[in-house]
Design a protein around this motif. Structure first.
Motif, PDB file in Angstrom:
ATOM      1  N   LEU A 100       2.084  -6.547 -10.577  1.00  0.00           N
ATOM      2  CA  LEU A 100       0.867  -5.759 -10.405  1.00  0.00           C
ATOM      3  C   LEU A 100       0.625  -5.397  -8.946  1.00  0.00           C
ATOM      4  O   LEU A 100       0.378  -4.242  -8.596  1.00  0.00           O
ATOM      5  N   GLY A 101       0.692  -6.413  -8.093  1.00  0.00           N
ATOM      6  CA  GLY A 101       0.391  -6.198  -6.690  1.00  0.00           C
ATOM      7  C   GLY A 101       1.344  -5.223  -6.029  1.00  0.00           C
ATOM      8  O   GLY A 101       0.957  -4.478  -5.122  1.00  0.00           O
ATOM      9  N   GLY A 102       2.597  -5.193  -6.490  1.00  0.00           N
ATOM     10  CA  GLY A 102       3.575  -4.291  -5.919  1.00  0.00           C
ATOM     11  C   GLY A 102       3.229  -2.831  -6.121  1.00  0.00           C
ATOM     12  O   GLY A 102       3.554  -1.981  -5.278  1.00  0.00           O
ATOM     13  N   MET A 103       2.548  -2.511  -7.228  1.00  0.00           N
ATOM     14  CA  MET A 103       2.115  -1.128  -7.441  1.00  0.00           C
ATOM     15  C   MET A 103       0.989  -0.751  -6.473  1.00  0.00           C
ATOM     16  O   MET A 103       0.955   0.352  -5.937  1.00  0.00           O
ATOM     17  N   TYR A 104       0.062  -1.689  -6.250  1.00  0.00           N
ATOM     18  CA  TYR A 104      -1.040  -1.428  -5.323  1.00  0.00           C
ATOM     19  C   TYR A 104      -0.558  -1.382  -3.872  1.00  0.00           C
ATOM     20  O   TYR A 104      -1.203  -0.765  -3.025  1.00  0.00           O
ATOM     21  N   ALA A 105       0.563  -2.058  -3.591  1.00  0.00           N
ATOM     22  CA  ALA A 105       1.082  -2.091  -2.228  1.00  0.00           C
ATOM     23  C   ALA A 105       2.026  -0.935  -1.931  1.00  0.00           C
ATOM     24  O   ALA A 105       2.355  -0.690  -0.768  1.00  0.00           O
ATOM     25  N   GLY A 106       2.458  -0.212  -2.948  1.00  0.00           N
ATOM     26  CA  GLY A 106       3.421   0.859  -2.775  1.00  0.00           C
ATOM     27  C   GLY A 106       2.792   2.188  -2.387  1.00  0.00           C
ATOM     28  O   GLY A 106       1.566   2.312  -2.241  1.00  0.00           O
ATOM     29  N   GLU A 107       3.649   3.207  -2.238  1.00  0.00           N
ATOM     30  CA  GLU A 107       3.181   4.526  -1.814  1.00  0.00           C
ATOM     31  C   GLU A 107       2.275   5.191  -2.853  1.00  0.00           C
ATOM     32  O   GLU A 107       1.486   6.065  -2.518  1.00  0.00           O
ATOM     33  N   GLY A 108       2.389   4.776  -4.117  1.00  0.00           N
ATOM     34  CA  GLY A 108       1.561   5.362  -5.167  1.00  0.00           C
ATOM     35  C   GLY A 108       0.268   4.613  -5.407  1.00  0.00           C
ATOM     36  O   GLY A 108      -0.350   4.756  -6.476  1.00  0.00           O
ATOM     37  N   ARG A 109      -0.174   3.835  -4.419  1.00  0.00           N
ATOM     38  CA  ARG A 109      -1.360   2.974  -4.617  1.00  0.00           C
ATOM     39  C   ARG A 109      -2.598   3.762  -5.029  1.00  0.00           C
ATOM     40  O   ARG A 109      -3.393   3.286  -5.836  1.00  0.00           O
ATOM     41  N   GLU A 110      -2.770   4.975  -4.498  1.00  0.00           N
ATOM     42  CA  GLU A 110      -3.959   5.757  -4.838  1.00  0.00           C
ATOM     43  C   GLU A 110      -3.919   6.222  -6.288  1.00  0.00           C
ATOM     44  O   GLU A 110      -4.940   6.235  -6.979  1.00  0.00           O
ATOM     45  N   VAL A 111      -2.739   6.596  -6.757  1.00  0.00           N
ATOM     46  CA  VAL A 111      -2.578   7.003  -8.157  1.00  0.00           C
ATOM     47  C   VAL A 111      -2.894   5.829  -9.073  1.00  0.00           C
ATOM     48  O   VAL A 111      -3.605   5.964 -10.087  1.00  0.00           O
ATOM     49  N   VAL A 112      -2.392   4.660  -8.710  1.00  0.00           N
ATOM     50  CA  VAL A 112      -2.617   3.452  -9.514  1.00  0.00           C
ATOM     51  C   VAL A 112      -4.099   3.085  -9.515  1.00  0.00           C
ATOM     52  O   VAL A 112      -4.687   2.807 -10.570  1.00  0.00           O
ATOM     53  N   ALA A 113      -4.728   3.078  -8.351  1.00  0.00           N
ATOM     54  CA  ALA A 113      -6.136   2.693  -8.252  1.00  0.00           C
ATOM     55  C   ALA A 113      -7.033   3.638  -9.048  1.00  0.00           C
ATOM     56  O   ALA A 113      -7.978   3.197  -9.715  1.00  0.00           O
ATOM     57  N   TRP A 114      -6.735   4.935  -9.008  1.00  0.00           N
ATOM     58  CA  TRP A 114      -7.547   5.898  -9.749  1.00  0.00           C
ATOM     59  C   TRP A 114      -7.383   5.712 -11.257  1.00  0.00           C
ATOM     60  O   TRP A 114      -8.371   5.723 -12.002  1.00  0.00           O
ATOM     61  N   SER A 115      -6.157   5.518 -11.721  1.00  0.00           N
ATOM     62  CA  SER A 115      -5.929   5.290 -13.150  1.00  0.00           C
ATOM     63  C   SER A 115      -6.634   4.027 -13.618  1.00  0.00           C
ATOM     64  O   SER A 115      -7.223   3.990 -14.702  1.00  0.00           O
ATOM     65  N   GLN A 116      -6.576   2.986 -12.789  1.00  0.00           N
ATOM     66  CA  GLN A 116      -7.235   1.736 -13.160  1.00  0.00           C
ATOM     67  C   GLN A 116      -8.754   1.884 -13.183  1.00  0.00           C
ATOM     68  O   GLN A 116      -9.434   1.255 -13.994  1.00  0.00           O
TER      69      GLN A 116
END
Length: 333
Positions: A223-239
């Motif tokens: 999970l944390g790797g998605m938030y730490a990666g370049e796509g963190r904004e995409v992940v945060a918005w979807s969540q």
């Protein structure tokens, strides 16, 4: 003055240790690129809400089929890979196992303008199964996946052989219980603060009764790797969008309408409740009481069977795979 070198040396050591720790943490893409699943990942391409989407999924065939299919639905802070041990047990027992990543999660598309609803996710899942030629299956849902599984059974009862709910959230209506509403923007601001440490602290406190095992760390890093990666904004918005869905679309009021055989697996140490951080102390103390919620849900669903795990928490399939898998296979037989 003689203390200064030792102080500087200690500070340098701590800085080096922190830098080494940070460099050892993984970073994954917005669709979890870089994190390997235990089985080959396939993709179901379809159109929904006037946009092309891709739904990642696992489809594992047993060596000796028993003619039955089990669909495993992940929770909000989980992915298809989290079912790894259950997949192995089910396949060994002869079941075909299909495990999707829902739209907005993990290795699937994360459209920025999607009207998330459990009805829509159930429809997406049903379309995936139809594309695979699966007309009827056992539907197993954990956490948020339990809310989705319940919606699926309500929406497609003829396609649901049996419903299995594993510490599902949504067994209470948080807003009706007194949890304040939060805007998508507020959810987004909260998601933007997510880190490896915040994920671990939350799961230790809420999921596992304050206890922690090294085996859980893999899922924190996923999970944390998605938030730490370049796509963190995409992940945060979807969540953020899906958090609003979870809070705003309780299924608890429709549990009496479930018309398929149902088993509930409830780890008794679970204290999950969405929005608890905004609730008053009195409300926060009351909600997320799974020993009470499990019994109430089992009484509400016609003919439901309740299986309680006294010493387990939110994720019994992760905490004690052997025990959980044995209980799951017993329920399916």
């Amino acid at each position: 003055m003689k203390m200064f070198p030792s102080i500087f040396a200690t500070a340098a050591f701590l800085l080096a240790a922190a830098t080494a720790h940070a460099s050892s943490l993984p970073t994954y893409g917005a669709r979890l690129e870089g994190f390997d699943y235990p089985h080959p990942v396939r993709t179901y391409a379809f159109t929904s809400q006037a946009q092309p989407l891709e739904m990642a999924y696992l489809d594992i065939a047993p060596a000796t089929p028993n003619g039955r299919t089990v669909v495993l639905l992940h929770g909000k802070n989980f992915c298809a890979a989290t079912w790894e041990a259950a997949i192995a047990a089910l396949v060994d027992a002869g079941y075909r196992v299909v495990v999707p990543d829902q739209i907005g999660f993990c290795k699937s598309s994360k459209p920025p303008g999607y009207q998330y609803s459990f009805g829509q996710l159930a429809a997406n899942t049903h379309a995936l199964l139809a594309s695979l030629g699966i007309e009827r299956a056992v539907i197993v849902g954990h956490s948020m996946g339990g809310m989705l599984a319940a919606r699926y059974a309500l929406q497609y009862p003829a396609a649901t052989e049996r419903l299995v709910l594993v510490n599902p959230i949504g067994l209470e209506d948080w807003k009706a219980e007194g949890v304040p509403w939060r805007s998508v923007d507020a959810w987004h601001a909260r998601e933007q603060k997510t880190s490896f440490d915040s994920i671990r602290d939350y799961q230790r406190t809420v999921y596992y009764g304050g206890e922690w095992k090294p085996a859980y760390e893999r899922w924190v890093r996923m999970l944390g790797g998605m938030y730490a990666g370049e796509g963190r904004e995409v992940v945060a918005w979807s969540q953020a969008l899906t958090s609003d869905m979870v809070f705003s679309q309780p299924v608890v009021h429709e549990l009496p309408q479930i018309a398929v055989p149902t088993t509930l697996f409830i780890g008794q140490k679970d204290r999950t409740a969405i929005g608890k951080d905004l609730a008053s102390p009195e409300v926060a103390q009351r909600i997320g009481d799974y020993p009470v919620l499990g019994k109430r849900a089992a009484a509400a669903i016609p003919g439901a069977t309740l299986v309680e795990f006294a010493e387990l928490g939110h994720s019994p399939q992760v905490e004690d795979p052997a025990r959980f898998n044995g209980a799951l296979l017993d329920a399916l037989q």
